[in-house]
Design an enzyme around this catalytic site. Structure first.
Site, PDB file in Angstrom:
ATOM      1  N   CYS A 135    -113.621  27.009 133.191  1.00  0.00           N
ATOM      2  CA  CYS A 135    -112.931  26.793 131.915  1.00  0.00           C
ATOM      3  C   CYS A 135    -111.453  27.145 132.071  1.00  0.00           C
ATOM      4  O   CYS A 135    -111.086  28.327 132.086  1.00  0.00           O
ATOM      5  CB  CYS A 135    -113.589  27.665 130.844  1.00  0.00           C
ATOM      6  SG  CYS A 135    -112.716  27.599 129.274  1.00  0.00           S
ATOM      7  N   CYS A 138    -109.872  29.063 129.230  1.00  0.00           N
ATOM      8  CA  CYS A 138    -110.266  30.485 129.119  1.00  0.00           C
ATOM      9  C   CYS A 138    -109.591  31.307 130.207  1.00  0.00           C
ATOM     10  O   CYS A 138    -109.112  32.407 129.945  1.00  0.00           O
ATOM     11  CB  CYS A 138    -111.777  30.655 129.281  1.00  0.00           C
ATOM     12  SG  CYS A 138    -112.777  29.477 128.398  1.00  0.00           S
ATOM     13  N   ASP A 139    -109.586  30.811 131.440  1.00  0.00           N
ATOM     14  CA  ASP A 139    -109.231  31.655 132.585  1.00  0.00           C
ATOM     15  C   ASP A 139    -107.921  31.269 133.261  1.00  0.00           C
ATOM     16  O   ASP A 139    -107.479  31.960 134.192  1.00  0.00           O
ATOM     17  CB  ASP A 139    -110.359  31.600 133.641  1.00  0.00           C
ATOM     18  CG  ASP A 139    -111.677  32.112 133.083  1.00  0.00           C
ATOM     19  OD1 ASP A 139    -111.645  32.832 132.065  1.00  0.00           O
ATOM     20  OD2 ASP A 139    -112.730  31.784 133.646  1.00  0.00           O
TER      21      ASP A 139
END
Ligand code: NAP
Length: 289
Positions: A135, A138-139
């Site tokens: 992701c 997200c990261d």
């Protein structure tokens, strides 16, 4: 005697909470079981700007919480628990959970969605969150000013490469064919980013951790290349979360629950909604619908 709910919904994404909204509004005693995070896959995206009613865009976590609040306003109840086993063929459906024991209902809606497809390379599982990611939104921030590789050629991979190019020094976009599956607008935008390098006709073969992190690829002409990077974002599509239902409900060859627009599965009283179901298009709006 154990309580028999009218309706249990497994999965708290857009499909699950829309089903809960309609169930609760219709007066059904409705329980939603969610393993971890309300909103499902929406929580892995940045701004969602293709769900109607939010003309400024909305992040996936907030949209998920709004959907939950909308259903709970009419009496739907959420429990946070993991479903371990199901027995769905009888008139009373039985759902075993990790912490809440066995839950029963007259009808069940499977809305468990899908999760990221793995590359299937040695060491991949052990490196999740520590070099291997699924992701970018997200990261990606962990790789500010660094070099990353994105694997895939669909809308997600190309979108991830464009997103990461704004954060990272260099982005290698590795795709196994010579043409992208992604739409024209996204694919065309790649040429506007000087720090994206395309590695086409290249199949990832190995995650290298000895002597520096890298991904090895094999090109169509047989040439092998080692691409050094700090992190790898795997964006090669998704797989349905249906392992619980194998042998109970009919699944298609890719593991999706076989169900039409009426959401009926092969078992009376069991329905499937959202990305977990066989369908053409998987978007928040189609999951809710
Ligand atoms: P996708 O469209 O299925 O693309 C998966 C990509 O990964 C393909 O390029 C595929 O290669 C490649 N791939 C699959 N398995 C691989 C493997 N083992 N090794 C290397 N490469 C592999 O998946 P997606 O991009 O996640 O998109 C899913 C759906 O969501 C699509 O319908 C998409 O249009 C939609 N979506 C829409 C938006 C948007 O509207 N902005 C954003 C994201 C996603 P091949 O091309 O060779 O098969």
């Amino acid at each position: 005697m154990e309580k028999i709910h009218d309706l249990i919904i497994i999965g708290g994404g857009p499909a699950g909470y829309t089903a809960a909204l309609y169930g609760a509004r219709a007066g059904l005693d409705t329980l939603i079981i969610e393993k971890m995070t309300i909103g499902g896959q929406m929580t892995e995206t940045g701004d969602i700007d293709n769900y109607p009613g939010f003309n400024e865009g909305i992040d996936g976590i907030s949209l998920g919480m709004k959907m939950q609040a909308g259903a709970e306003k009419f009496g739907a109840v959420t429990i946070y628990d993991e479903v371990c086993a199901v027995s769905l063929s009888g008139e009373v459906k039985k759902i075993s959970t990790a912490y809440s024991g066995e839950l029963c209902a007259r009808a069940v809606i499977v809305a468990t969605g899908a999760g990221p497809r793995r590359l299937g390379l040695d060491g991949e599982e052990n490196l999740v969150g520590q070099g291997i990611h699924y992701c970018a939104h997200c990261d990606g921030r962990f790789y500010k000013g660094k070099t990353v590789a994105v694997i895939g050629g669909g809308n997600t991979a190309v979108g991830d490469a464009l997103y990461l190019a704004n954060l990272c020094e260099r982005v290698y976009l590795i795709h196994r064919r010579d043409a992208f599956r992604a739409g024209k607008i996204l694919s065309d935008a790649l040429s506007s980013k000087e720090n994206i390098s395309l590695v086409m006709n290249a199949v990832p073969t190995e995650i290298i951790t000895d002597g520096g992190f890298a991904i090895a690829v094999k090109k169509r002409d047989g040439e092998e290349e080692k691409i050094s990077c700090d992190g790898i974002f795997v964006s090669i599509g998704r797989e349905p979360s249906t392992s619980l239902f194998a042998g109970e409900i009919q699944l298609d060859e890719s593991g999706y629950v076989v169900a039409g627009e009426d959401t009926k599965t092969s078992i009376p009283g069991v329905f499937a909604a959202g990305d977990v179901r066989t369908k053409e298009l998987r978007q928040v709006i189609t999951a809710a619908a």
